[in-house]
Scaffold this active site. Structure first.
Site, PDB file in Angstrom:
ATOM      1  CE  LYS A   9      -1.169   1.388   4.063  1.00 41.09           C
ATOM      2  NZ  LYS A   9      -1.711   1.144   5.422  1.00 41.09           N
ATOM      3  N   GLY A  11       3.874   1.704  -1.085  1.00 45.22           N
ATOM      4  CA  GLY A  11       4.886   1.759  -2.139  1.00 45.22           C
ATOM      5  C   GLY A  11       4.475   2.662  -3.295  1.00 45.22           C
ATOM      6  CG  MET A  13       4.181   0.088  -9.111  1.00 44.15           C
ATOM      7  SD  MET A  13       3.333   1.062 -10.386  1.00 44.15           S
ATOM      8  CE  MET A  13       1.883   0.076 -10.671  1.00 44.15           C
ATOM      9  CE1 TYR A 102      -1.377  -7.179 -14.839  1.00 44.29           C
ATOM     10  CE2 TYR A 102       0.741  -6.783 -13.771  1.00 44.29           C
ATOM     11  CZ  TYR A 102      -0.355  -7.601 -14.014  1.00 44.29           C
ATOM     12  OH  TYR A 102      -0.422  -8.850 -13.433  1.00 44.29           O
ATOM     13  CG  HIS A 133      13.260   0.837 -14.789  1.00 44.21           C
ATOM     14  ND1 HIS A 133      13.669   0.020 -15.816  1.00 44.21           N
ATOM     15  CD2 HIS A 133      11.898   0.748 -14.759  1.00 44.21           C
ATOM     16  CE1 HIS A 133      12.616  -0.555 -16.378  1.00 44.21           C
ATOM     17  NE2 HIS A 133      11.528  -0.127 -15.760  1.00 44.21           N
ATOM     18  CE  LYS A 137      13.053  -2.667 -12.591  1.00 45.80           C
ATOM     19  NZ  LYS A 137      11.986  -3.308 -11.804  1.00 45.80           N
ATOM     20  N   GLY A 143      11.828  -6.676 -15.240  1.00 47.36           N
ATOM     21  CA  GLY A 143      10.963  -7.795 -15.646  1.00 47.36           C
ATOM     22  C   GLY A 143      10.528  -7.653 -17.092  1.00 47.36           C
TER      23      GLY A 143
HETATM   24  N1  LIG Z   1       4.265  -5.231 -13.670  1.00 51.10           N
HETATM   25  C1  LIG Z   1       4.298  -3.886 -13.787  1.00 51.10           C
HETATM   26  O1  LIG Z   1       3.609  -3.289 -14.643  1.00 51.10           O
HETATM   27  C2  LIG Z   1       5.137  -3.110 -12.831  1.00 51.10           C
HETATM   28  C3  LIG Z   1       5.868  -3.770 -11.889  1.00 51.10           C
HETATM   29  N2  LIG Z   1       6.547  -3.077 -10.931  1.00 51.10           N
HETATM   30  C4  LIG Z   1       7.171  -3.888  -9.875  1.00 51.10           C
HETATM   31  O2  LIG Z   1       6.417  -3.710  -8.686  1.00 51.10           O
HETATM   32  C5  LIG Z   1       7.272  -3.902  -7.560  1.00 51.10           C
HETATM   33  C6  LIG Z   1       7.111  -2.730  -6.590  1.00 51.10           C
HETATM   34  O3  LIG Z   1       7.623  -1.565  -7.183  1.00 51.10           O
HETATM   35  P1  LIG Z   1       7.543  -0.151  -6.404  1.00 51.10           P
HETATM   36  O4  LIG Z   1       6.135   0.130  -6.022  1.00 51.10           O
HETATM   37  O5  LIG Z   1       8.297   0.821  -7.218  1.00 51.10           O
HETATM   38  O6  LIG Z   1       8.391  -0.508  -5.078  1.00 51.10           O
HETATM   39  P2  LIG Z   1       8.335   0.213  -3.657  1.00 51.10           P
HETATM   40  O7  LIG Z   1       9.615  -0.131  -2.986  1.00 51.10           O
HETATM   41  O8  LIG Z   1       7.948   1.646  -3.794  1.00 51.10           O
HETATM   42  O9  LIG Z   1       7.141  -0.520  -2.898  1.00 51.10           O
HETATM   43  C7  LIG Z   1       7.197  -1.853  -2.489  1.00 51.10           C
HETATM   44  C8  LIG Z   1       6.103  -2.106  -1.475  1.00 51.10           C
HETATM   45  O10 LIG Z   1       6.136  -3.487  -1.106  1.00 51.10           O
HETATM   46  C9  LIG Z   1       6.230  -3.602   0.311  1.00 51.10           C
HETATM   47  N3  LIG Z   1       7.032  -4.766   0.678  1.00 51.10           N
HETATM   48  C10 LIG Z   1       8.378  -4.907   0.553  1.00 51.10           C
HETATM   49  N4  LIG Z   1       8.763  -6.104   1.042  1.00 51.10           N
HETATM   50  C11 LIG Z   1       7.635  -6.712   1.474  1.00 51.10           C
HETATM   51  C12 LIG Z   1       7.381  -7.956   2.101  1.00 51.10           C
HETATM   52  N5  LIG Z   1       8.370  -8.818   2.369  1.00 51.10           N
HETATM   53  N6  LIG Z   1       6.119  -8.255   2.437  1.00 51.10           N
HETATM   54  C13 LIG Z   1       5.121  -7.414   2.185  1.00 51.10           C
HETATM   55  N7  LIG Z   1       5.283  -6.209   1.586  1.00 51.10           N
HETATM   56  C14 LIG Z   1       6.540  -5.870   1.241  1.00 51.10           C
HETATM   57  C15 LIG Z   1       6.915  -2.322   0.755  1.00 51.10           C
HETATM   58  O11 LIG Z   1       6.620  -2.096   2.113  1.00 51.10           O
HETATM   59  P3  LIG Z   1       7.729  -1.324   3.025  1.00 51.10           P
HETATM   60  O12 LIG Z   1       7.841   0.021   2.413  1.00 51.10           O
HETATM   61  O13 LIG Z   1       7.114  -1.341   4.375  1.00 51.10           O
HETATM   62  O14 LIG Z   1       8.982  -2.129   2.905  1.00 51.10           O
HETATM   63  C16 LIG Z   1       6.272  -1.306  -0.186  1.00 51.10           C
HETATM   64  O15 LIG Z   1       5.012  -0.914   0.275  1.00 51.10           O
HETATM   65  C17 LIG Z   1       8.673  -4.096  -8.138  1.00 51.10           C
HETATM   66  O16 LIG Z   1       8.948  -5.487  -8.211  1.00 51.10           O
HETATM   67  C18 LIG Z   1       8.578  -3.493  -9.520  1.00 51.10           C
HETATM   68  O17 LIG Z   1       9.516  -4.009 -10.414  1.00 51.10           O
HETATM   69  C19 LIG Z   1       6.560  -1.730 -10.907  1.00 51.10           C
HETATM   70  C20 LIG Z   1       5.888  -1.012 -11.842  1.00 51.10           C
HETATM   71  C21 LIG Z   1       5.110  -1.648 -12.878  1.00 51.10           C
HETATM   72  O1  LIG Z   2      10.289  -1.112 -10.893  1.00 52.01           O
HETATM   73  C1  LIG Z   2       9.691  -0.397 -11.732  1.00 52.01           C
HETATM   74  O2  LIG Z   2       9.531   0.810 -11.546  1.00 52.01           O
HETATM   75  C2  LIG Z   2       9.145  -1.046 -12.930  1.00 52.01           C
HETATM   76  N1  LIG Z   2       9.197  -2.335 -13.008  1.00 52.01           N
HETATM   77  C3  LIG Z   2       8.674  -3.150 -14.034  1.00 52.01           C
HETATM   78  C4  LIG Z   2       9.760  -4.011 -14.640  1.00 52.01           C
HETATM   79  O3  LIG Z   2      10.643  -4.479 -13.889  1.00 52.01           O
HETATM   80  O4  LIG Z   2       9.719  -4.272 -15.830  1.00 52.01           O
HETATM   81  C5  LIG Z   2       7.829  -2.419 -15.029  1.00 52.01           C
HETATM   82  C6  LIG Z   2       8.133  -0.973 -15.237  1.00 52.01           C
HETATM   83  O5  LIG Z   2       9.084  -0.831 -16.241  1.00 52.01           O
HETATM   84  C7  LIG Z   2       8.477  -0.226 -13.974  1.00 52.01           C
END
Ligand SMILES: NC(=O)C1=CN([C@@H]2O[C@H](COP(=O)(O)OP(=O)(O)OC[C@H]3O[C@@H](n4cnc5c(N)ncnc54)[C@H](OP(=O)(O)O)[C@@H]3O)[C@@H](O)[C@H]2O)C=CC1
Ligand SMILES: O=C(O)C1=N[C@H](C(=O)O)C[C@H](O)C1
Length: 245
Positions: A9, A11, A13, A102, A133, A137, A143
């Protein structure tokens, strides 16, 4: 109405998904989760989870979802092969969308990359992938870049394990005909850029996607959750959601 749990929540994303869910009348966020909170409690009354967190959390999430029969939209990247296999296994029982990206644009890039590789590799174009990025990251290559490489592997009969040249350095010698170069850049607040380069003697084709807002990924994930509501158990990706297959 689909009841959603949004994990991660706080983070980057997680925040974007909360915003995107508000804009989509098909879903309502009934629960959120952050690291250290009770996941089983958070899953009560939930139809679908949207997860953008950390690869290590996926096993716990999948095990809890299997107990509850909760659908999953997983956007987290950076998984080990074992973790990817575990998601695949769970999808024999649960409907799961598992996608490295996505956005509509990147999924179109996947499709274009596949077509371009089919045409250009017949004329011996060399292939390189570049991604950039933001400085926060933690996984590399992204990915999305990994998925691009897998598509290129499928189209060119090459292997992810043996034919990818990750960030060349030193006296590496001339480029091997089968290799695909992979180059990762990190810096600033770049949301996500991916380029596939096809280079031959006398000409070059570059396919590029640039994301400028995380809302594009978040809106796609919410769309995937709505799409998944009436689907049987199975492993789906965003190209299934968009009908690009
Ligand atoms: N598929 C797609 O389209 C996309 C994928 N991504 C992926 O999404 C993921 C998150 O990215 P982003 O939002 O930038 O990262 P952030 O670091 O901003 O957020 C990660 C979140 O996950 C929580 N978290 C971390 N470890 C754990 C755990 N062990 N258990 C539960 N919650 C946990 C964190 O909590 P806390 O802060 O308390 O540690 C935080 O809220 C990455 O893997 C990224 O590559 C990102 C963008 C697009
Ligand atoms: O961590 C990110 O920010 C992103 N992660 C995804 C990836 O690993 O491909 C998607 C996007 O590019 C952003």
């Amino acid at each position: 109405m689909i009841n959603l749990l949004v994990t991660g929540k706080s983070g980057r994303m997680g925040q974007a998904v909360l915003q995107a869910a508000e804009a989509n009348p098909a879903v309502t966020v009934t629960a959120t989760h952050d690291a250290g909170e009770d996941l089983i409690k958070a899953l009560t009354g939930v139809d679908c989870v949207i997860d953008f967190t950390m690869h290590k959390f996926t096993r716990e999430l999948v095990e809890a979802a299997l107990k509850n029969g909760t659908r999953l939209v997983i956007g987290t990247t950076g998984h080990t092969d074992e973790e990817r296999e575990m998601v695949k296994e769970a999808a024999k029982t649960l409907p799961i969308v598992f996608a490295a990206n996505y956005s509509v644009g990147v999924n179109t890039l996947f499709w274009l990359t596949s077509r371009a590789a089919q045409i250009l590799t017949q004329d011996r174009f060399d292939i390189e992938v570049v991604e950039m990025h933001h400085r926060h990251k933690i996984d590399a290559p992204s990915g999305t870049a990994r998925r691009l490489l897998e598509i290129l592997n499928e189209e060119t009969g090459t292997s992810y394990q043996t034919d990818i040249a990750h960030g060349r350095v030193g006296n590496v010698g001339p480029r091997k005909p089968r290799e695909i170069g992979m180059h990762t850049l990190r810096g600033g607040d770049v949301v996500g850029d991916h380029t596939v380069v096809f280079a031959a003697d006398g000409e070059r084709v570059e396919l590029t996607h640039k994301a400028s807002s995380r809302l594009t990924f978040a809106a796609g994930a919410v769309r995937a959750a709505a799409w998944l509501a009436d689907k049987p158990a199975g492993l789906y990706d965003m190209q299934d959601v968009l009908g690009l297959k």
